[in-house]
Scaffold this motif. Structure first.
Motif, mmCIF file in Angstrom:
data_model
loop_
_atom_site.group_PDB
_atom_site.id
_atom_site.type_symbol
_atom_site.label_atom_id
_atom_site.label_comp_id
_atom_site.label_asym_id
_atom_site.label_seq_id
_atom_site.Cartn_x
_atom_site.Cartn_y
_atom_site.Cartn_z
ATOM 1 N N LYS A 95 0.854 -1.179 0.000
ATOM 2 C CA LYS A 95 0.000 0.000 0.000
ATOM 3 C C LYS A 95 0.896 1.237 0.000
ATOM 4 C CE LYS A 95 -3.566 2.153 2.879
ATOM 5 N NZ LYS A 95 -4.420 1.945 4.068
ATOM 6 N N PHE A 96 0.577 2.200 -0.855
ATOM 7 C CA PHE A 96 1.338 3.441 -0.951
ATOM 8 C C PHE A 96 0.403 4.617 -0.700
ATOM 9 C CE2 PHE A 96 3.435 0.333 -3.595
ATOM 10 C CZ PHE A 96 4.778 0.474 -3.241
ATOM 11 N N LEU A 97 0.647 5.358 0.373
ATOM 12 C CA LEU A 97 -0.118 6.565 0.682
ATOM 13 C C LEU A 97 0.690 7.753 0.188
ATOM 14 C CD1 LEU A 97 -1.181 5.656 4.321
ATOM 15 C CD2 LEU A 97 -2.620 5.629 2.268
ATOM 16 N N LEU A 98 0.138 8.477 -0.774
ATOM 17 C CA LEU A 98 0.871 9.572 -1.401
ATOM 18 C C LEU A 98 0.193 10.903 -1.142
ATOM 19 C CD1 LEU A 98 1.456 7.880 -4.865
ATOM 20 C CD2 LEU A 98 3.025 7.939 -2.933
ATOM 21 N N SER A 99 0.999 11.961 -1.125
ATOM 22 C CA SER A 99 0.454 13.312 -1.001
ATOM 23 C C SER A 99 1.193 14.218 -1.978
ATOM 24 C CB SER A 99 0.584 13.806 0.441
ATOM 25 O OG SER A 99 1.925 13.763 0.862
ATOM 26 N N GLY A 100 0.806 15.492 -2.012
ATOM 27 C CA GLY A 100 1.357 16.442 -2.972
ATOM 28 C C GLY A 100 2.870 16.375 -3.085
ATOM 29 N N GLY A 101 3.359 16.329 -4.327
ATOM 30 C CA GLY A 101 4.789 16.279 -4.593
ATOM 31 C C GLY A 101 5.336 14.874 -4.737
ATOM 32 N N GLU A 102 4.504 13.851 -4.546
ATOM 33 C CA GLU A 102 4.970 12.471 -4.655
ATOM 34 C C GLU A 102 4.452 11.836 -5.945
ATOM 35 O OE1 GLU A 102 5.746 11.065 -0.187
ATOM 36 O OE2 GLU A 102 3.619 11.145 -0.716
ATOM 37 N N VAL A 103 5.124 10.739 -6.345
ATOM 38 C CA VAL A 103 4.826 10.068 -7.616
ATOM 39 C C VAL A 103 4.607 8.583 -7.380
ATOM 40 C CG1 VAL A 103 5.724 9.505 -9.924
ATOM 41 C CG2 VAL A 103 6.288 11.702 -8.875
ATOM 42 N N PHE A 104 3.580 8.032 -8.027
ATOM 43 C CA PHE A 104 3.371 6.580 -8.048
ATOM 44 C C PHE A 104 3.732 6.089 -9.439
ATOM 45 C CE2 PHE A 104 0.707 2.944 -9.177
ATOM 46 C CZ PHE A 104 1.090 2.052 -8.187
ATOM 47 N N ILE A 105 4.505 5.013 -9.502
ATOM 48 C CA ILE A 105 4.899 4.431 -10.792
ATOM 49 C C ILE A 105 4.432 2.991 -10.829
ATOM 50 C CG2 ILE A 105 6.821 3.783 -12.292
ATOM 51 C CD1 ILE A 105 8.457 6.018 -10.909
ATOM 52 N N SER A 106 3.725 2.637 -11.893
ATOM 53 C CA SER A 106 3.422 1.223 -12.143
ATOM 54 C C SER A 106 4.229 0.814 -13.368
ATOM 55 C CB SER A 106 1.925 0.977 -12.338
ATOM 56 O OG SER A 106 1.434 1.635 -13.477
ATOM 57 N N PHE A 107 4.851 -0.322 -13.262
ATOM 58 C CA PHE A 107 5.704 -0.812 -14.340
ATOM 59 C C PHE A 107 4.883 -1.548 -15.389
ATOM 60 C CE2 PHE A 107 8.428 -0.055 -10.739
ATOM 61 C CZ PHE A 107 9.455 0.662 -11.322
ATOM 62 N N GLU A 108 5.513 -1.923 -16.476
ATOM 63 C CA GLU A 108 4.815 -2.610 -17.563
ATOM 64 C C GLU A 108 4.035 -3.803 -17.018
ATOM 65 O OE1 GLU A 108 7.110 -3.256 -21.361
ATOM 66 O OE2 GLU A 108 8.733 -2.714 -19.984
ATOM 67 N N ASN A 109 2.771 -3.889 -17.387
ATOM 68 C CA ASN A 109 1.915 -5.021 -17.054
ATOM 69 C C ASN A 109 1.785 -5.285 -15.553
ATOM 70 O OD1 ASN A 109 1.747 -5.438 -19.911
ATOM 71 N ND2 ASN A 109 3.712 -6.484 -19.790
ATOM 72 N N GLN A 110 1.986 -4.280 -14.728
ATOM 73 C CA GLN A 110 1.903 -4.430 -13.270
ATOM 74 C C GLN A 110 0.495 -4.063 -12.795
ATOM 75 O OE1 GLN A 110 4.282 -1.713 -10.885
ATOM 76 N NE2 GLN A 110 4.690 -3.354 -9.423
ATOM 77 N N LEU A 111 -0.168 -5.014 -12.174
ATOM 78 C CA LEU A 111 -1.503 -4.765 -11.644
ATOM 79 C C LEU A 111 -1.435 -3.725 -10.534
ATOM 80 C CD1 LEU A 111 -2.838 -8.417 -11.454
ATOM 81 C CD2 LEU A 111 -3.781 -6.579 -12.873
ATOM 82 N N HIS A 112 -2.390 -2.798 -10.545
ATOM 83 C CA HIS A 112 -2.464 -1.776 -9.509
ATOM 84 C C HIS A 112 -3.897 -1.262 -9.384
ATOM 85 C CE1 HIS A 112 -1.681 0.392 -13.268
ATOM 86 N NE2 HIS A 112 -2.262 1.450 -12.722
ATOM 87 N N SER A 113 -4.185 -0.676 -8.233
ATOM 88 C CA SER A 113 -5.519 -0.112 -7.951
ATOM 89 C C SER A 113 -5.377 0.794 -6.738
ATOM 90 C CB SER A 113 -6.514 -1.237 -7.631
ATOM 91 O OG SER A 113 -6.245 -1.791 -6.359
#
Length: 117
Positions: free
Chosen positions: A65-83
């Motif tokens: 689990k990734f909790l993000l706030s302003g100034g942060e980035v979430f990266i999903s890689f090729e074919n990586q399931l995410h929600s």
């Protein structure tokens, strides 16, 4: 594909409009209220970058689990399931883009010698 203007606060540009080899989608969204959870999905052959400008957002991938706030980035890689799991999508302002990693010629406007990574 045509540009999708879902609302004045949500815009999505497609590769046909962007005309940058390898840049598949570029989007912008302002959420002023919590929204239904995003279902588990993937982007075939693409990496996705979500930049949180303001507010908070939660993402799940690979059992983490990734909790993000302003100034942060979430990266999903090729074919990586995410929600964002069973959590409502946050009140936030985000930019996101998807990069098609199979494109070699002119990748992101680079000369061929640098685009073929």
């Amino acid at each position: 594909m045509e540009r999708m203007l879902i609302s004045k606060n949500r815009k999505i540009l497609t590769e046909d409009e962007l005309k940058v080899p390898g840049l598949k989608v570029f989007g912008y969204n302002i959420s002023s209220k919590a929204a239904v959870p995003m279902v588990m999905h993937l982007h075939e052959g693409c990496m996705e970058f979500v930049l949180i400008i303001k507010g908070n957002e939660c993402y799940f991938t690979d059992g983490r689990k990734f909790l993000l706030s302003g100034g942060e980035v979430f990266i999903s890689f090729e074919n990586q399931l995410h929600s964002n799991g069973n959590t409502e999508q946050g009140i936030c302002e985000i930019l996101w883009f998807q990069i098609d990693m199979s494109v070699k010629q002119g990748f992101l406007g680079l000369s061929d010698q640098y685009g073929d990574i």
